[in-house]
Design a protein around this motif. Structure first.
Motif, PDB file in Angstrom:
ATOM      1  N   HIS B 117      52.858   8.388 -20.084  1.00  0.00           N
ATOM      2  CA  HIS B 117      53.396   9.226 -19.013  1.00  0.00           C
ATOM      3  C   HIS B 117      53.263   8.421 -17.734  1.00  0.00           C
ATOM      4  O   HIS B 117      52.163   8.193 -17.246  1.00  0.00           O
ATOM      5  CB  HIS B 117      52.613  10.531 -18.926  1.00  0.00           C
ATOM      6  CG  HIS B 117      52.967  11.343 -17.710  1.00  0.00           C
ATOM      7  ND1 HIS B 117      52.010  11.946 -16.929  1.00  0.00           N
ATOM      8  CD2 HIS B 117      54.159  11.622 -17.164  1.00  0.00           C
ATOM      9  CE1 HIS B 117      52.615  12.572 -15.928  1.00  0.00           C
ATOM     10  NE2 HIS B 117      53.915  12.395 -16.041  1.00  0.00           N
ATOM     11  N   TYR B 118      54.386   7.984 -17.227  1.00  0.00           N
ATOM     12  CA  TYR B 118      54.331   7.133 -16.046  1.00  0.00           C
ATOM     13  C   TYR B 118      53.954   7.935 -14.820  1.00  0.00           C
ATOM     14  O   TYR B 118      54.392   9.071 -14.634  1.00  0.00           O
ATOM     15  CB  TYR B 118      55.676   6.418 -15.851  1.00  0.00           C
ATOM     16  CG  TYR B 118      55.953   5.461 -16.974  1.00  0.00           C
ATOM     17  CD1 TYR B 118      55.302   4.232 -17.023  1.00  0.00           C
ATOM     18  CD2 TYR B 118      56.832   5.799 -18.001  1.00  0.00           C
ATOM     19  CE1 TYR B 118      55.528   3.353 -18.064  1.00  0.00           C
ATOM     20  CE2 TYR B 118      57.063   4.928 -19.056  1.00  0.00           C
ATOM     21  CZ  TYR B 118      56.398   3.711 -19.084  1.00  0.00           C
ATOM     22  OH  TYR B 118      56.620   2.848 -20.119  1.00  0.00           O
ATOM     23  N   TYR B 119      53.153   7.336 -14.000  1.00  0.00           N
ATOM     24  CA  TYR B 119      52.672   7.988 -12.797  1.00  0.00           C
ATOM     25  C   TYR B 119      53.824   8.283 -11.848  1.00  0.00           C
ATOM     26  O   TYR B 119      54.730   7.472 -11.675  1.00  0.00           O
ATOM     27  CB  TYR B 119      51.651   7.099 -12.081  1.00  0.00           C
ATOM     28  CG  TYR B 119      51.195   7.660 -10.760  1.00  0.00           C
ATOM     29  CD1 TYR B 119      50.269   8.693 -10.715  1.00  0.00           C
ATOM     30  CD2 TYR B 119      51.704   7.167  -9.558  1.00  0.00           C
ATOM     31  CE1 TYR B 119      49.853   9.217  -9.509  1.00  0.00           C
ATOM     32  CE2 TYR B 119      51.286   7.685  -8.354  1.00  0.00           C
ATOM     33  CZ  TYR B 119      50.364   8.708  -8.331  1.00  0.00           C
ATOM     34  OH  TYR B 119      49.961   9.231  -7.139  1.00  0.00           O
ATOM     35  N   SER B 120      53.757   9.443 -11.280  1.00  0.00           N
ATOM     36  CA  SER B 120      54.746   9.818 -10.280  1.00  0.00           C
ATOM     37  C   SER B 120      54.041  10.478  -9.117  1.00  0.00           C
ATOM     38  O   SER B 120      53.082  11.232  -9.301  1.00  0.00           O
ATOM     39  CB  SER B 120      55.773  10.783 -10.883  1.00  0.00           C
ATOM     40  OG  SER B 120      56.425  11.489  -9.845  1.00  0.00           O
ATOM     41  N   GLU B 121      54.492  10.187  -7.913  1.00  0.00           N
ATOM     42  CA  GLU B 121      53.894  10.797  -6.726  1.00  0.00           C
ATOM     43  C   GLU B 121      54.040  12.300  -6.756  1.00  0.00           C
ATOM     44  O   GLU B 121      53.260  13.030  -6.141  1.00  0.00           O
ATOM     45  CB  GLU B 121      54.571  10.247  -5.449  1.00  0.00           C
ATOM     46  CG  GLU B 121      54.289   8.779  -5.181  1.00  0.00           C
ATOM     47  CD  GLU B 121      52.858   8.522  -4.757  1.00  0.00           C
ATOM     48  OE1 GLU B 121      52.131   9.488  -4.485  1.00  0.00           O
ATOM     49  OE2 GLU B 121      52.462   7.343  -4.731  1.00  0.00           O
ATOM     50  N   ASP B 122      55.028  12.779  -7.482  1.00  0.00           N
ATOM     51  CA  ASP B 122      55.249  14.215  -7.551  1.00  0.00           C
ATOM     52  C   ASP B 122      54.130  14.936  -8.272  1.00  0.00           C
ATOM     53  O   ASP B 122      53.870  16.109  -8.030  1.00  0.00           O
ATOM     54  CB  ASP B 122      56.571  14.515  -8.270  1.00  0.00           C
ATOM     55  CG  ASP B 122      57.747  13.947  -7.506  1.00  0.00           C
ATOM     56  OD1 ASP B 122      57.608  13.709  -6.299  1.00  0.00           O
ATOM     57  OD2 ASP B 122      58.800  13.738  -8.133  1.00  0.00           O
ATOM     58  N   ASP B 123      53.497  14.221  -9.200  1.00  0.00           N
ATOM     59  CA  ASP B 123      52.430  14.870  -9.942  1.00  0.00           C
ATOM     60  C   ASP B 123      51.294  15.213  -8.995  1.00  0.00           C
ATOM     61  O   ASP B 123      50.819  14.369  -8.252  1.00  0.00           O
ATOM     62  CB  ASP B 123      51.893  13.951 -11.048  1.00  0.00           C
ATOM     63  CG  ASP B 123      52.954  13.659 -12.089  1.00  0.00           C
ATOM     64  OD1 ASP B 123      53.923  14.445 -12.194  1.00  0.00           O
ATOM     65  OD2 ASP B 123      52.809  12.650 -12.789  1.00  0.00           O
ATOM     66  N   ASN B 147      61.114  12.771 -20.368  1.00  0.00           N
ATOM     67  CA  ASN B 147      61.244  13.967 -21.194  1.00  0.00           C
ATOM     68  C   ASN B 147      59.959  14.272 -21.942  1.00  0.00           C
ATOM     69  O   ASN B 147      59.958  14.714 -23.060  1.00  0.00           O
ATOM     70  CB  ASN B 147      62.391  13.772 -22.200  1.00  0.00           C
ATOM     71  CG  ASN B 147      62.846  15.101 -22.783  1.00  0.00           C
ATOM     72  OD1 ASN B 147      62.872  16.110 -22.067  1.00  0.00           O
ATOM     73  ND2 ASN B 147      63.222  15.107 -24.045  1.00  0.00           N
ATOM     74  N   PHE B 148      58.856  13.995 -21.282  1.00  0.00           N
ATOM     75  CA  PHE B 148      57.608  14.045 -22.038  1.00  0.00           C
ATOM     76  C   PHE B 148      56.418  14.405 -21.172  1.00  0.00           C
ATOM     77  O   PHE B 148      55.672  13.570 -20.724  1.00  0.00           O
ATOM     78  CB  PHE B 148      57.365  12.693 -22.693  1.00  0.00           C
ATOM     79  CG  PHE B 148      56.087  12.627 -23.441  1.00  0.00           C
ATOM     80  CD1 PHE B 148      55.123  11.709 -23.083  1.00  0.00           C
ATOM     81  CD2 PHE B 148      55.840  13.497 -24.465  1.00  0.00           C
ATOM     82  CE1 PHE B 148      53.939  11.654 -23.768  1.00  0.00           C
ATOM     83  CE2 PHE B 148      54.650  13.440 -25.148  1.00  0.00           C
ATOM     84  CZ  PHE B 148      53.696  12.520 -24.812  1.00  0.00           C
ATOM     85  N   VAL B 149      56.278  15.668 -20.914  1.00  0.00           N
ATOM     86  CA  VAL B 149      55.029  16.148 -20.364  1.00  0.00           C
ATOM     87  C   VAL B 149      54.673  17.444 -21.053  1.00  0.00           C
ATOM     88  O   VAL B 149      55.440  18.386 -21.056  1.00  0.00           O
ATOM     89  CB  VAL B 149      55.122  16.411 -18.847  1.00  0.00           C
ATOM     90  CG1 VAL B 149      53.864  17.114 -18.379  1.00  0.00           C
ATOM     91  CG2 VAL B 149      55.293  15.110 -18.099  1.00  0.00           C
ATOM     92  N   ASN B 150      53.530  17.429 -21.673  1.00  0.00           N
ATOM     93  CA  ASN B 150      53.073  18.695 -22.227  1.00  0.00           C
ATOM     94  C   ASN B 150      52.385  19.474 -21.129  1.00  0.00           C
ATOM     95  O   ASN B 150      51.534  18.970 -20.424  1.00  0.00           O
ATOM     96  CB  ASN B 150      52.117  18.459 -23.386  1.00  0.00           C
ATOM     97  CG  ASN B 150      52.862  17.991 -24.613  1.00  0.00           C
ATOM     98  OD1 ASN B 150      53.584  18.760 -25.223  1.00  0.00           O
ATOM     99  ND2 ASN B 150      52.732  16.712 -24.920  1.00  0.00           N
ATOM    100  N   SER B 151      52.760  20.720 -21.041  1.00  0.00           N
ATOM    101  CA  SER B 151      52.297  21.497 -19.907  1.00  0.00           C
ATOM    102  C   SER B 151      50.820  21.814 -19.975  1.00  0.00           C
ATOM    103  O   SER B 151      50.238  21.901 -21.032  1.00  0.00           O
ATOM    104  CB  SER B 151      53.075  22.809 -19.860  1.00  0.00           C
ATOM    105  OG  SER B 151      52.786  23.561 -21.017  1.00  0.00           O
ATOM    106  N   LYS B 152      50.272  21.960 -18.803  1.00  0.00           N
ATOM    107  CA  LYS B 152      48.932  22.520 -18.655  1.00  0.00           C
ATOM    108  C   LYS B 152      47.833  21.697 -19.289  1.00  0.00           C
ATOM    109  O   LYS B 152      46.779  22.219 -19.610  1.00  0.00           O
ATOM    110  CB  LYS B 152      48.888  23.940 -19.232  1.00  0.00           C
ATOM    111  CG  LYS B 152      49.748  24.902 -18.442  1.00  0.00           C
ATOM    112  CD  LYS B 152      49.668  26.266 -19.075  1.00  0.00           C
ATOM    113  CE  LYS B 152      50.547  27.263 -18.336  1.00  0.00           C
ATOM    114  NZ  LYS B 152      50.800  28.456 -19.118  1.00  0.00           N
ATOM    115  N   LEU B 153      48.109  20.430 -19.552  1.00  0.00           N
ATOM    116  CA  LEU B 153      46.996  19.583 -19.959  1.00  0.00           C
ATOM    117  C   LEU B 153      46.207  19.295 -18.709  1.00  0.00           C
ATOM    118  O   LEU B 153      46.710  18.745 -17.744  1.00  0.00           O
ATOM    119  CB  LEU B 153      47.512  18.278 -20.576  1.00  0.00           C
ATOM    120  CG  LEU B 153      48.089  18.437 -21.964  1.00  0.00           C
ATOM    121  CD1 LEU B 153      48.756  17.152 -22.407  1.00  0.00           C
ATOM    122  CD2 LEU B 153      46.987  18.815 -22.947  1.00  0.00           C
TER     123      LEU B 153
END
Lengths: 176, 176
Positions: B117-123, B147-153
């Motif tokens: 999961h590539y880092y993003s400033e939005d995270d 297309n790959f983030v599992n929620s709420k981890l």
DNA sequence: GAGACCACCTGGAAT
DNA sequence: CATTCCAGGTGGTCT
């Protein structure tokens, strides 16, 4: 007389914290004692894993090095003893060490010698090749550094110095 | 279905020249094969010094890592193979890798998966904690990156994704 | 404890 | 192309 065997131009690693000197394979197999380079070599050949090699410098001070083969990198190296040599001779990268054999007129007391040639900006250097391969001297037998440069040693090639009747040359000095 | 085992937020060292990934101990001992952590462990327990672990990414490309324990730093690490992974995935610090096990409905062909999961400033990022401990995602199941983030981890915790009847989720995609 | 030594590892360059 | 070499590394052990 002494016979120049080979030269090694020192890399930063050779004089740095790795505490080892890499001996180029072509020189190792030609001039140094045979050591076990083969995984499955366990025969009577008396080929050993590592060996202590002994050299003398121009003051006849003795230097011992552990000489061994690193299977993982397939390289021949001096380990134990090398660091002390670097420190006491104050060796830096681009300095050159020269290995000799000293053959005293058919006497049986042959021995190996080691000497250093400190790098100088004055020395002409073949450009575009790495240090190990760029060693040569421009002077015509002139003693330039530490009274010790054999003339016309070029391109890392071993080349015997010419014999002098009635004596022999040792570190550039004629012994009668 | 796939089950998220744990996340690792990458440090500069993890993607730098050390060519290793530190696996936090809590995850290593819980999810990875047992390796010999003890000096004098030489019993029948079949505990080995190091092991090759195999993962598959979303394209089912295979990635092998040498997984071992470094006594000197008392840390669990991936060594061989890790650098290639970093290079080919173009991983940078603060990127996150996610480890999954893929359990195909009781079939015996379970396997381990790895994804990035590539880092993003939005995270959004929990402040004041080091990267390894500050991983969480703000989105509500929204696929944000690749297309790959599992929620709420959250907080580096392993947490199974919820099961979907009639299929399973693989990298955020429902497989029927 | 710090440094030397030891047997490995790796990537780039040369062949 | 693949293979060899080796400069620059590593963690672990010993002193």
């Amino acid at each position: 007389m002494e016979i120049s065997l080979f030269l090694i131009g020192l890399t930063p690693s050779d004089v740095g914290k790795l505490n080892r000197l890499v001996i180029p394979k072509k020189h190792a197999v030609k001039y140094l004692p045979l050591i076990n380079e083969d995984q499955n070599e366990r025969e009577e050949g008396e080929i050993v894993e590592d060996v202590e090699v002994v050299f003398y410098d121009r003051t006849m001070r003795q230097w011992k090095f552990r000489y061994c083969y690193w299977r993982s990198s397939q390289s021949f190296v001096f380990t134990s003893g090398w660091k002390r040599f670097v420190k006491e001779k104050n060796l830096k990268e681009r300095d050159v060490i020269v290995f000799y054999t000293c053959d005293l007129e058919g006497q049986s007391n042959n021995f190996l010698m080691i000497d250093v040639h400190y790098y100088s900006e004055d020395d002409s250097v073949v450009t575009g090749k790495k240090v190990n391969e760029s060693v040569h001297y421009s002077s015509e037998g002139q003693v330039k550094t530490q009274n010790f440069v054999n003339s016309k040693l070029k391109q890392d090639e071993a080349k015997p110095v010419e014999e002098n009747k009635g004596g022999f040359m040792l570190f550039g000095v004629k012994i009668q």
